[in-house]
Design an enzyme around this catalytic site. Sequence first.
Site, PDB file in Angstrom:
ATOM      1  N   ALA A  41       0.807  -1.225   0.000  1.00 39.82           N
ATOM      2  CA  ALA A  41       0.000   0.000   0.000  1.00 39.82           C
ATOM      3  C   ALA A  41       0.835   1.266   0.000  1.00 39.82           C
ATOM      4  CB  ALA A  41      -0.939   0.007   1.204  1.00 39.82           C
ATOM      5  N   GLN A  42       2.072   1.170   0.469  1.00 38.72           N
ATOM      6  CA  GLN A  42       2.923   2.353   0.541  1.00 38.72           C
ATOM      7  C   GLN A  42       4.387   1.932   0.574  1.00 38.72           C
ATOM      8  OE1 GLN A  42       2.218   4.428   4.303  1.00 38.72           O
ATOM      9  NE2 GLN A  42       1.590   2.527   5.271  1.00 38.72           N
ATOM     10  N   GLY A  43       5.268   2.916   0.551  1.00 40.67           N
ATOM     11  CA  GLY A  43       6.697   2.652   0.684  1.00 40.67           C
ATOM     12  C   GLY A  43       7.271   1.810  -0.433  1.00 40.67           C
ATOM     13  N   TYR A  90      15.237  -7.419  14.535  1.00 42.68           N
ATOM     14  CA  TYR A  90      15.111  -7.046  13.114  1.00 42.68           C
ATOM     15  C   TYR A  90      16.275  -7.627  12.314  1.00 42.68           C
ATOM     16  CZ  TYR A  90      14.771  -4.119   8.934  1.00 42.68           C
ATOM     17  OH  TYR A  90      14.668  -3.679   7.636  1.00 42.68           O
ATOM     18  N   ASP A 127      -2.192  -5.545   2.132  1.00 44.52           N
ATOM     19  CA  ASP A 127      -1.694  -4.721   3.235  1.00 44.52           C
ATOM     20  C   ASP A 127      -2.634  -4.902   4.412  1.00 44.52           C
ATOM     21  OD1 ASP A 127       0.522  -2.253   3.089  1.00 44.52           O
ATOM     22  OD2 ASP A 127      -0.844  -2.126   4.794  1.00 44.52           O
ATOM     23  N   LYS A 145      16.152 -10.291   9.054  1.00 47.82           N
ATOM     24  CA  LYS A 145      16.683  -9.986   7.728  1.00 47.82           C
ATOM     25  C   LYS A 145      17.843 -10.895   7.364  1.00 47.82           C
ATOM     26  CE  LYS A 145      13.632  -6.948   6.765  1.00 47.82           C
ATOM     27  NZ  LYS A 145      12.580  -7.263   5.762  1.00 47.82           N
TER      28      LYS A 145
END
Length: 302
Positions: free
Chosen positions: A11-13, A152, A33, A156
């Site tokens: 939806a964004q980014g 995080y 999203d 990743k």
Amino acid sequence: MNRNFLVTGGAQGIGLSMSREILSKGGQVFFTDINVEIGEKTKEALGKEFGEKNVGFGEQDVTNQEQWREVWEKAEKFFDGRVEALCNNAGIFHKTAWKKVLDINLMGVAYGTMLAMEKMGASRGGPGGLIVQTGSMASFLAGFDTVEESAYTCTKQGVLGYVRALANEKTYKKEKVRMVGLCPWFANTELVKSQLGSANEIEEKYKVRALEVHEVGAAFDRLVVTGLSGQMLVVMPGFTFYWPDWNKNLLMVFSMVSKFCIKVMGHKASEPVTPQQMMQVAFIGFLILAIIFHIFISWLGF
């Protein structure tokens, strides 16, 4: 790019930049999203620009394994055909909510990856396909200040492990699914601004400017077009490069150096060889090569 893409966190980014890149190159997108309000607005905007028949949207919590199947089915219904590529992009960073970070960034990725392999893998009756995993610089580097934030990094680097696993030619030939990773530097997104600071603050702290999302989108395009299964594309301001997969070679080199320390330098085999000792061996090797080079140059008459 001319295929059917399922994009999570679209939806964004960065997810939105992926969707725009796909649509601008002739592909179709069904994006998901957890934020329905923003998702519907994004769908409307993309539909006006690229055609409503090319853009679909569905609500999704990537930590819900059963919902993954529902979303996949909705995407295939929208495409009136198979999902041909998955962009496993949904992710968060949070300074304290480490379990939520693990659930979304690691388990969400795992649920999507396993379902995509089930649907697309040649050994399971599928036609093959593409999986793009969104990593970050944390896929290679560690450096957060707290153990909670370091969750995080854990997620990743898990993405790195997943992608490298598909660098195995035997696995790729069996499944015909190409898996690649996109690893951008800090990008100027709402996620980054809300948790790490503005683009100016990032540049002041790290002496490197933040990426704009269109730069990540352009790199995504090159990754989809040129990336080989198992490759991780690093995206920096002004340039990109594939992170070398040298771990097996480095293991052999470090093993040889360790044996040299034990057999030549008298290091006890029961004690670990330290990085400092490896540097000493490397310096000795450099000196030997320099001497050999000097002798060779002298022999040539220079």
